[in-house]
Design a protein around this motif. Structure first.
Motif, PDB file in Angstrom:
ATOM      1  N   ALA A  31      -2.132   4.540  -5.904  1.00  0.00           N
ATOM      2  CA  ALA A  31      -2.780   5.390  -6.908  1.00  0.00           C
ATOM      3  C   ALA A  31      -4.119   4.825  -7.376  1.00  0.00           C
ATOM      4  N   LYS A  32      -4.395   3.579  -7.088  1.00  0.00           N
ATOM      5  CA  LYS A  32      -5.657   2.951  -7.495  1.00  0.00           C
ATOM      6  C   LYS A  32      -6.805   3.311  -6.551  1.00  0.00           C
ATOM      7  N   TYR A  33      -6.489   4.038  -5.481  1.00  0.00           N
ATOM      8  CA  TYR A  33      -7.458   4.410  -4.455  1.00  0.00           C
ATOM      9  C   TYR A  33      -7.403   5.910  -4.226  1.00  0.00           C
ATOM     10  N   ASP A  34      -8.465   6.465  -3.647  1.00  0.00           N
ATOM     11  CA  ASP A  34      -8.370   7.870  -3.257  1.00  0.00           C
ATOM     12  C   ASP A  34      -7.691   7.956  -1.888  1.00  0.00           C
ATOM     13  N   ALA A  35      -7.317   9.153  -1.499  1.00  0.00           N
ATOM     14  CA  ALA A  35      -6.524   9.352  -0.284  1.00  0.00           C
ATOM     15  C   ALA A  35      -7.222   8.836   0.968  1.00  0.00           C
ATOM     16  N   GLU A  36      -8.529   9.032   1.076  1.00  0.00           N
ATOM     17  CA  GLU A  36      -9.265   8.551   2.257  1.00  0.00           C
ATOM     18  C   GLU A  36      -9.253   7.026   2.328  1.00  0.00           C
ATOM     19  N   GLU A  37      -9.358   6.378   1.172  1.00  0.00           N
ATOM     20  CA  GLU A  37      -9.333   4.915   1.146  1.00  0.00           C
ATOM     21  C   GLU A  37      -7.960   4.399   1.567  1.00  0.00           C
ATOM     22  N   VAL A  38      -6.904   5.028   1.084  1.00  0.00           N
ATOM     23  CA  VAL A  38      -5.543   4.631   1.471  1.00  0.00           C
ATOM     24  C   VAL A  38      -5.362   4.816   2.975  1.00  0.00           C
ATOM     25  N   ASP A  39      -5.821   5.929   3.503  1.00  0.00           N
ATOM     26  CA  ASP A  39      -5.719   6.162   4.951  1.00  0.00           C
ATOM     27  C   ASP A  39      -6.471   5.096   5.736  1.00  0.00           C
ATOM     28  N   ALA A  40      -7.653   4.712   5.261  1.00  0.00           N
ATOM     29  CA  ALA A  40      -8.432   3.685   5.946  1.00  0.00           C
ATOM     30  C   ALA A  40      -7.703   2.340   5.916  1.00  0.00           C
ATOM     31  N   MET A  41      -7.134   1.997   4.780  1.00  0.00           N
ATOM     32  CA  MET A  41      -6.403   0.733   4.685  1.00  0.00           C
ATOM     33  C   MET A  41      -5.159   0.746   5.558  1.00  0.00           C
ATOM     34  N   LYS A  42      -4.445   1.867   5.562  1.00  0.00           N
ATOM     35  CA  LYS A  42      -3.271   1.974   6.424  1.00  0.00           C
ATOM     36  C   LYS A  42      -3.661   1.830   7.889  1.00  0.00           C
TER      37      LYS A  42
ATOM     38  N   ILE B  19       0.830  -1.208   0.000  1.00  0.00           N
ATOM     39  CA  ILE B  19       0.000   0.000   0.000  1.00  0.00           C
ATOM     40  C   ILE B  19       0.866   1.260   0.000  1.00  0.00           C
ATOM     41  N   ASN B  20       2.120   1.120   0.377  1.00  0.00           N
ATOM     42  CA  ASN B  20       3.042   2.254   0.337  1.00  0.00           C
ATOM     43  C   ASN B  20       3.810   2.337  -0.983  1.00  0.00           C
ATOM     44  N   THR B  21       3.442   1.517  -1.943  1.00  0.00           N
ATOM     45  CA  THR B  21       3.988   1.599  -3.298  1.00  0.00           C
ATOM     46  C   THR B  21       3.055   2.509  -4.087  1.00  0.00           C
ATOM     47  N   SER B  22       3.618   3.534  -4.693  1.00  0.00           N
ATOM     48  CA  SER B  22       2.780   4.553  -5.335  1.00  0.00           C
ATOM     49  C   SER B  22       1.847   3.981  -6.407  1.00  0.00           C
TER      50      SER B  22
ATOM     51  N   ALA C 144      -1.027  -4.803  12.700  1.00  0.00           N
ATOM     52  CA  ALA C 144       0.385  -4.865  13.079  1.00  0.00           C
ATOM     53  C   ALA C 144       0.547  -4.929  14.589  1.00  0.00           C
ATOM     54  N   THR C 145      -0.288  -4.206  15.325  1.00  0.00           N
ATOM     55  CA  THR C 145      -0.170  -4.231  16.795  1.00  0.00           C
ATOM     56  C   THR C 145      -0.475  -5.628  17.344  1.00  0.00           C
ATOM     57  N   LYS C 146      -1.356  -6.355  16.675  1.00  0.00           N
ATOM     58  CA  LYS C 146      -1.679  -7.719  17.119  1.00  0.00           C
ATOM     59  C   LYS C 146      -0.476  -8.647  17.024  1.00  0.00           C
ATOM     60  N   PHE C 147       0.436  -8.352  16.083  1.00  0.00           N
ATOM     61  CA  PHE C 147       1.604  -9.193  15.862  1.00  0.00           C
ATOM     62  C   PHE C 147       2.893  -8.544  16.360  1.00  0.00           C
ATOM     63  N   ASP C 148       2.765  -7.478  17.151  1.00  0.00           N
ATOM     64  CA  ASP C 148       3.920  -6.729  17.664  1.00  0.00           C
ATOM     65  C   ASP C 148       4.858  -6.280  16.551  1.00  0.00           C
ATOM     66  N   ILE C 149       4.286  -5.816  15.464  1.00  0.00           N
ATOM     67  CA  ILE C 149       5.080  -5.314  14.350  1.00  0.00           C
ATOM     68  C   ILE C 149       5.162  -3.803  14.479  1.00  0.00           C
ATOM     69  N   GLU C 150       6.379  -3.285  14.413  1.00  0.00           N
ATOM     70  CA  GLU C 150       6.566  -1.845  14.450  1.00  0.00           C
ATOM     71  C   GLU C 150       6.478  -1.315  13.024  1.00  0.00           C
ATOM     72  N   ILE C 151       5.548  -0.413  12.784  1.00  0.00           N
ATOM     73  CA  ILE C 151       5.332   0.151  11.450  1.00  0.00           C
ATOM     74  C   ILE C 151       6.183   1.406  11.297  1.00  0.00           C
ATOM     75  N   ASN C 152       6.976   1.434  10.243  1.00  0.00           N
ATOM     76  CA  ASN C 152       7.768   2.604   9.917  1.00  0.00           C
ATOM     77  C   ASN C 152       6.949   3.464   8.971  1.00  0.00           C
ATOM     78  N   GLU C 153       6.635   4.668   9.353  1.00  0.00           N
ATOM     79  CA  GLU C 153       5.782   5.549   8.570  1.00  0.00           C
ATOM     80  C   GLU C 153       6.482   6.101   7.326  1.00  0.00           C
ATOM     81  N   ASP C 154       7.765   5.933   7.214  1.00  0.00           N
ATOM     82  CA  ASP C 154       8.499   6.487   6.057  1.00  0.00           C
ATOM     83  C   ASP C 154       8.291   5.667   4.818  1.00  0.00           C
TER      84      ASP C 154
END
Length: 83
Positions: free
Chosen positions: A55-66, A48-51, A73-83
């Protein structure tokens, strides 16, 4: 984060169900980006962080998926890097 994601013409939701089964997806409308395992969560975040994918979604949809991916990720103790 209940943003509705539009049905895409370039994908078949049944394919996601056939490939991954009845699992949770970051895009539940189109059954894209499964987030049911640690491996899938990491892959979903990467995709989802690949442009070209975002690009197949609008910004609100991308935010919802993220948001869905971050919660998974929190369920699996995965640290998400926002960069």
């Amino acid at each position: 984060m209940g943003t509705y994601i539009s049905r895409r013409d370039d994908t078949d939701p049944d394919e996601g169900t056939k490939e991954y089964g009845d699992v949770e997806f970051a895009d539940p409308t189109n059954n894209k980006y499964p987030i049911d395992t640690e491996e899938h969560v990491r892959a979903a975040w990467s995709y989802i962080n690949t442009s070209s994918n975002a690009a197949k979604y609008d910004a609100e949809e991308v935010d919802a998926m993220k948001g869905r991916i971050r919660r998974a990720a929190t369920k699996f103790d995965i640290e998400i890097n926002e960069d």
